[in-house]
Design a protein around this motif. Structure first.
Motif, PDB file in Angstrom:
ATOM      1  N   ASP A 441      36.771  -9.558  16.329  1.00 46.45           N
ATOM      2  CA  ASP A 441      35.904 -10.703  16.045  1.00 46.45           C
ATOM      3  C   ASP A 441      34.865 -10.334  14.981  1.00 46.45           C
ATOM      4  O   ASP A 441      34.041  -9.432  15.177  1.00 46.45           O
ATOM      5  N   ASN A 442      34.936 -10.999  13.839  1.00 42.98           N
ATOM      6  CA  ASN A 442      34.040 -10.731  12.699  1.00 42.98           C
ATOM      7  C   ASN A 442      34.174  -9.305  12.157  1.00 42.98           C
ATOM      8  O   ASN A 442      33.251  -8.788  11.545  1.00 42.98           O
ATOM      9  N   ASN A 486      39.874 -13.871  11.145  1.00 49.03           N
ATOM     10  CA  ASN A 486      39.008 -12.733  10.839  1.00 49.03           C
ATOM     11  C   ASN A 486      39.519 -11.851   9.707  1.00 49.03           C
ATOM     12  O   ASN A 486      38.730 -11.112   9.111  1.00 49.03           O
TER      13      ASN A 486
END
Length: 644
Positions: A441-442, A486
């Motif tokens: 995530d990110n 992402n």
């Protein structure tokens, strides 16, 4: 019916009893019957008591109990108590009317020995026997018992100790598994009374164990759980672990608290006691012992610790800013030779990691490498799947805080957990997918690294199709979308297309969960923006047009989903049409060899599907952003239609 030879001695004893006319004769006759019965147990006792009952012994006992006094009554009750140990006799005792007779005697007698035997007889009559319990309830027998127990709570007469023990056993038998009697006993103050028994007689092992058993019979009731939250009983029970007889009480207390620890409010109450330090002591004192009893004690104590950690307050107390005894010890267990302690450690760390600040502290203390070492040791086909599941759960929680992600990635978590990719255990796969989704995530480089792994993406798409485990199917599809969102990598997107993952993203757009819908729409939007020429065939085959139509025509669809759907549709419609002579390979239509201009075909489907009329209606939507997106798409569709 018992054969004559099996109870001929019983018949002779009964005949002798019937011929006895004076108390002097009756006492030895009853003694003989009592001695005879005490020789047997189980099925042997059942067969012999059956013979006695068939020959009419209950009539003789009832007559002598109502007509006799003193020692004769005592002896009759003792015989009756022995007979009632047999399941087949209990109903006959109730039918004969012994229950009201015995309760009246119990109310009036001051003889401790007689009271003890009456409690024993009544306790046996109602043991696993609801008719016996009903008979006691009909005579309002519970208050009689509880009053007796109160009156002898502090009696120092040596005989009173036996009475207290027997009365507790009677209370257990008359209430156990019977909701009506349990509630009546609680209403009459049984729980407070049992607490007083535990505290007053904490040096009496038999007494306390019986009281704990009785308390244990109450704990599943809502009324008991409510009363416990405002009582000091839990603290009183924990205090038994401070006595010289602590070892004798340990397993009983562990069993009781394991039952209670399912109740959230009671976890907080137990957190305010020193129970957790006792549990650590119990585990330490049994570690290294290989006998079954010690291993079972370790399991119960560590299981209880983990259950306590599921409470927010108790977890906070035991973490104590990373310096709590429980936290320090459980971290050590990760390197234990005991598989169960390793499991408890992983579960404990997963619970500690429910708060971001704890996660950061745990990572700072090097917990990740310890967890990875467990995974490495358990990654073979014979690995402990329960332990794998627990460690993955802990790693997932640790990966949630943004500040931890880079640390976990640098530690090589992705490569280590991917060794579990061959697992066929869906619970393990579910947690594996959760770890990976949290980690990327990110985190663009990590998402690119994972998304370019063709073997993994292929396996991931397979998991998207696991109908027998909805959790794995949902988590796999979310991870697929997350890889695209992402990574922003065309190579990753093409990997997903080649692995036939598009159909799962399209299916996800109509999920009942808004979050999943949105994730799918965002991922598809990124894909069509970057590699529409590669994905057009898959989108058509996945019935994207039908999904878009379904979303737009539902009145309950929220504005955000509508806007993202309109945006996705517009990007497809706005894409430059390739030259008419461009040909796209199609393995599915191999008989034709080539398929021309699939992008144009996809746009054609949208233009002729009814999406335009749905979009036109949305230009009057109450949400301004929806209106704007709908107007923009409608203009694009109109241009597309004109070009046709």
């Amino acid at each position: 019916m018992a054969e004559p030879e099996e109870y001929s001695e019983a018949v002779a004893l009964l005949e002798n009893l019937q011929l006895s006319t004076t108390q002097e004769d009756l006492l030895p006759s009853l003694d003989a019957v009592l001695s005879f019965l005490q020789k047997f147990s189980g099925e042997d006792l059942d067969s012999h008591t059956h013979g006695f009952v068939e020959c009419g012994i209950l009539n003789e006992l009832y007559k002598n109990l109502t007509q006799g006094t003193g020692d004769l009554q005592l002896k009759v009750v003792m015989v009756l108590a022995e007979l009632a140990k047999s399941e087949s006799v209990r109903k006959a005792c109730v039918d004969k009317g012994f229950v009201p007779l015995l309760l009246n005697m119990l109310k009036s007698t001051e003889d401790i020995t007689l009271a003890t035997q009456i409690c024993r007889a009544l306790g046996n009559i109602c043991y696993e026997h609801d008719e016996g319990r009903e008979a006691i309830d009909d005579e309002n027998g519970l208050p009689v018992l509880l009053d007796l127990m109160r009156s002898h709570l502090k009696n120092e007469d040596p005989a009173a100790s036996r009475l207290r023990l027997t009365a507790c056993g009677y209370l257990l038998n008359v209430t156990n598994t019977n909701d009506k009697m349990l509630e009546k006993a609680l209403t009459e103050g049984a729980l407070d009374l049992l607490e007083q028994y535990v505290w007053q007689h904490r040096g009496d092992r038999e007494m306390c164990n019986m009281a704990l058993l009785a308390i244990g019979s109450f704990v599943d009731t809502d009324l008991c759980q409510h009363k416990l939250q405002s009582s000091t009983l839990c603290s009183t029970i924990v205090s038994l672990l401070d006595t010289k007889l602590a070892d004798c009480y340990e397993n009983m207390i562990l069993e009781l608290f394991i039952s209670l620890s399912e109740i959230d409010d009671l976890k907080d109450i137990l957190a305010d006691t020193n129970l957790s330090s006792h549990l650590i002591r119990i585990i330490q004192s049994n570690t290294g012992r290989l006998d079954d009893g010690s291993q079972q004690t370790i399991k119960m104590a560590s299981d209880l610790l983990v259950l306590l950690l599921t409470g927010d307050k108790s977890m906070e107390v035991m973490f104590s800013k990373g310096e709590g005894l429980v936290f320090v010890e459980t971290v050590k267990w990760l390197e234990s030779d005991s598989a169960h302690l390793q499991l408890s450690a992983a579960l404990a760390i997963g619970n500690f990691a429910r708060r971001d600040e704890h996660c950061q502290k745990l990572v700072e203390q090097g917990i990740v490498e310890k967890l990875l070492n467990v995974i490495r040791a358990q990654s073979n086909p014979e690995g402990d799947i329960t332990l794998q599941h627990a460690v993955l759960s802990a790693l997932r929680n640790l990966a949630i805080p943004v500040s931890n992600k880079s640390v976990l990635l640098k530690a090589g978590v992705i490569d280590v957990v991917l060794c579990l990719m061959p697992s066929e255990t869906m619970a393990v796969v579910f947690k594996l997918l959760g770890v990976l989704r949290m980690l990327i995530d990110n985190q663009e480089p990590a998402a690119v690294q994972l998304g370019k792994n063709r073997e993994f993406v292929t396996r991931l798409v397979e998991w998207c199709d696991v109908d027998e485990h909805a959790g794995v199917k949902g988590e796999a599809t979310r991870l697929l979308a997350s890889l695209i969102k992402n990574s922003h990598s065309a190579d990753v997107m093409r990997n997903v297309v080649k692995a036939d993952g598009i159909e799962h993203l399209v299916a996800m757009t109509v999920s009942e969960h808004v979050v999943m819908q949105n994730e799918a729409l965002v991922a598809l939007t990124l894909i069509v923006s970057a590699v529409l020429e590669d994905v057009a065939m898959a989108l058509k085959q996945s019935d994207l047009t039908e999904s878009i139509t379904s979303i737009l025509q539902k009145e309950e669809t929220i504005p955000e989903i509508i806007c993202n759907t309109l945006k996705l549709t517009k990007i497809i419609c706005s894409a430059a049409t390739p030259p008419t002579n461009q040909m796209i390979p199609c393995s599915i239509l191999a008989c034709a060899g080539l398929l021309s201009d699939m992008q144009s075909t996809l746009k054609e489907d949208i233009a002729t599907s009814g999406i335009a009329s749905l979009t036109e209606k949305l230009t009057n939507h109450q949400d301004d952003k929806v209106k704007e997106a709908a107007s923009s798409l409608l203009t694009t569709i109109q241009i597309l239609t004109t070009e046709r």
